[in-house]
Motif scaffolding. Structure first.
Motif, short mmCIF file in Angstrom:
data_model
loop_
_atom_site.label_atom_id
_atom_site.label_comp_id
_atom_site.label_asym_id
_atom_site.label_seq_id
_atom_site.Cartn_x
_atom_site.Cartn_y
_atom_site.Cartn_z
N PRO A 281 0.77 -1.37 0.36
CA PRO A 281 -0.71 -0.01 0.11
C PRO A 281 0.75 1.66 0.17
CG PRO A 281 0.19 -0.75 2.37
CD PRO A 281 0.69 -2.40 1.31
N LYS A 282 0.29 2.39 -0.45
CA LYS A 282 1.02 4.00 -0.42
C LYS A 282 2.10 4.27 0.47
CE LYS A 282 0.30 8.10 -1.83
NZ LYS A 282 -0.68 9.47 -2.42
N ALA A 283 1.41 4.57 1.79
CA ALA A 283 2.60 4.42 2.94
C ALA A 283 3.59 3.64 3.09
CB ALA A 283 1.30 4.14 4.20
N ALA A 284 3.13 2.04 2.73
CA ALA A 284 4.56 1.38 2.75
C ALA A 284 5.49 1.52 1.77
CB ALA A 284 3.61 0.44 3.62
N PHE A 285 4.95 1.65 0.75
CA PHE A 285 5.77 1.79 -0.35
C PHE A 285 6.80 3.19 0.16
CE2 PHE A 285 6.42 3.71 -4.49
CZ PHE A 285 7.04 2.78 -5.45
N SER A 286 5.72 4.29 -0.14
CA SER A 286 6.71 5.64 0.13
C SER A 286 8.10 5.60 1.39
CB SER A 286 5.88 6.38 0.47
OG SER A 286 6.53 8.08 1.18
N LEU A 287 7.80 4.77 2.95
CA LEU A 287 8.48 4.18 3.93
C LEU A 287 10.12 3.38 3.47
CD1 LEU A 287 6.32 3.33 6.75
CD2 LEU A 287 7.84 5.00 6.30
N LYS A 291 14.55 4.08 1.80
CA LYS A 291 14.67 3.26 1.87
C LYS A 291 16.19 3.18 0.95
CE LYS A 291 16.74 2.91 5.64
NZ LYS A 291 17.93 4.24 5.62
N PHE A 292 15.13 2.96 0.16
CA PHE A 292 15.92 1.59 -1.83
C PHE A 292 16.02 3.37 -2.28
CE2 PHE A 292 14.84 -0.33 -6.04
CZ PHE A 292 15.46 -1.09 -5.50
N MET A 293 15.49 4.21 -2.60
CA MET A 293 15.76 4.91 -3.58
C MET A 293 15.26 6.68 -3.32
SD MET A 293 15.91 4.44 -7.42
CE MET A 293 16.30 5.84 -9.24
N PRO A 294 15.51 7.19 -2.34
CA PRO A 294 14.96 8.24 -2.07
C PRO A 294 14.63 9.39 -3.26
CG PRO A 294 17.15 8.29 -1.08
CD PRO A 294 16.45 7.31 -1.59
N GLN A 295 15.81 9.60 -4.10
CA GLN A 295 15.83 10.53 -4.59
C GLN A 295 15.34 10.36 -5.84
OE1 GLN A 295 18.46 7.47 -4.54
NE2 GLN A 295 19.39 7.37 -6.07
N LEU A 296 15.02 9.61 -6.28
CA LEU A 296 13.38 9.51 -6.88
C LEU A 296 12.14 10.22 -6.59
CD1 LEU A 296 12.94 7.67 -9.71
CD2 LEU A 296 11.30 6.25 -7.91
N LYS A 297 11.76 10.77 -5.58
CA LYS A 297 10.70 11.84 -4.91
C LYS A 297 11.07 13.34 -5.22
CE LYS A 297 8.84 8.43 -1.17
NZ LYS A 297 8.39 8.71 0.54
N LYS A 298 12.53 13.42 -5.00
CA LYS A 298 12.86 14.76 -5.26
C LYS A 298 12.17 15.33 -6.48
CE LYS A 298 17.06 14.58 -2.61
NZ LYS A 298 18.06 14.28 -2.52
#
Length: 385
Positions: A281-287, A291-298
């Protein structure tokens, strides 16, 4: 309860690693230090967007049409059990003998079905229908099943070709026409066999295969998951969800700056993201992504497209496929979570634009398969329009 458990696990696994997240947010990620790996937003915004429309669909349809009945050259990839197995491609695979290899023939069929469904007024619609009806007969599919059932062929096309066969079956299953229903029924026994192959293999796979080519586990799981959802096969879906979580839930710090390898047509990091966005689910995916590839959110995340140096080298041309498959993942994320990943549209467009012009009049090394990857990426892009 099933949807809560991944969140609780991720909170436990990720919560005690805050200093790594802070390090990434403070600009010390490995991506920031990779020379030449980042393009400016201005460069991305300057790119024109390739639009999927009837005109482009007509051009793209020519690629699978040109190779569907082209028997040679052909890479069989078979294990010989005896001299009796030394047969021509069309005798071994009467349904999927063209387009250089079995899996490329399968996704060439998928391309034609997808284009015909979306654009029924294609210039060569009649020819496409004739070819599909000629190759996807009950008799031809039975012959394909016979090949898969031989002693030395139990792992044939594992898992890339398996995944594309399910994708083709999914496309036919959702084609609401008499022809779609007929061809779907014809191919279903082979799809059932492939599904069983997945069910037999996945529990035995102790470690995922993290490469940028055919055996990538995440890619296969993602396609198989789509098939399970569309066909409402809850048992198969549950198996895929479980194995994806087993393989990837505790992963962190994917080395995206190591990509691409020279022969990649898939991104190991992004394919893993693609399956995980589907199974948690979304919340788990965001967390997990933190850890996995945080730069993708930037918003300023960027990735340089792969460069092909020789279009007649079948391995080197893989990098055009990488650009299309990266774009497919970017668009998929954007479609599922538009508020979080809208910035990936420009990056997806840039990757498509970089390779799309190579498709028309391409050498056979690329032309026999790249169209499928372009079609998939463009269809994902169009969903959010």
């Amino acid at each position: 309860m099933k949807n809560i458990l991944p969140v609780l696990l991720l909170v436990f696994v990720l919560g005690c690693k805050g200093e790594d997240r802070l390090k990434s947010e403070n600009g010390n990620s490995s991506q920031d230090s990779a020379a030449g790996s980042v393009l400016s937003i201005d460069a991305l915004l300057s790119e024109d967007r390739v639009e999927m429309n009837l005109e482009e669909a007509n051009k793209l349809a020519n690629l699978p049409l040109a190779c569907l009945n082209t028997q040679y050259p052909n890479k069989l990839g078979q294990t010989l059990g005896s001299e009796k197995d030394l047969l021509s491609p069309i005798d071994l695979h009467p349904a999927f003998y063209g387009c250089f290899d079995w899996h490329s023939s399968v996704h060439a069929h998928w391309s034609l079905v997808r284009l015909l469904k979306r654009y029924p007024k294609l210039e060569k619609a009649s020819e496409i229908k004739e070819k599909l009806e000629s190759s996807l007969t009950k008799e031809n599919i039975a012959k394909e099943m016979e090949y898969f059932s031989k002693e030395h062929n139990l792992d044939y096309e594992r898992t890339y070709g398996w995944a594309w066969l399910l994708k083709l079956s999914e496309e036919l299953y959702t084609w609401d026409t008499d022809m779609g229903a007929e061809l779907s029924a014809n191919i279903k026994p082979l799809a059932d066999l492939i599904e069983q192959r997945f069910a037999d293999f996945l529990p035995k796979l102790n470690y995922p295969i993290r490469v940028g080519e055919h055996t990538n586990t995440a890619f296969a799981l993602s396609f198989a998951y789509d098939y399970a959802v569309v066909t409402e096969n809850e048992e198969f879906r549950a198996l895929i969800e479980k194995r994806a979580r087993d393989f990837y839930l505790t992963d962190k710090e994917c080395p995206i700056t190591w990509e691409p390898s020279g022969f990649d047509f898939l991104s190991p990091c992004l394919e893993e993201i693609d399956i995980m966005r589907k199974v948690i689910p979304k919340a788990a995916f965001s967390l997990w992504l933190d850890k996995f590839m945080p730069q993708l959110k930037k918003p300023d995340f960027a990735l340089v497209p792969g460069e092909v140096s020789d279009r007649k080298d079948g391995k080197l041309v893989h990098l055009d496929g990488l650009n299309f498959s990266r774009a497919r993942v970017f668009y998929g994320l954007m479609n599922q979570y538009p508020n979080d990943f809208a910035h990936l549209r420009k990056l997806g467009d840039q990757h498509v634009n970089h390779s799309f012009s190579n498709l028309v009049d391409d050498s056979y090394e690329g032309g026999h398969w790249l169209g499928s990857f372009a079609i998939y990426a463009l269809e994902e892009s169009k969903k959010a329009r």
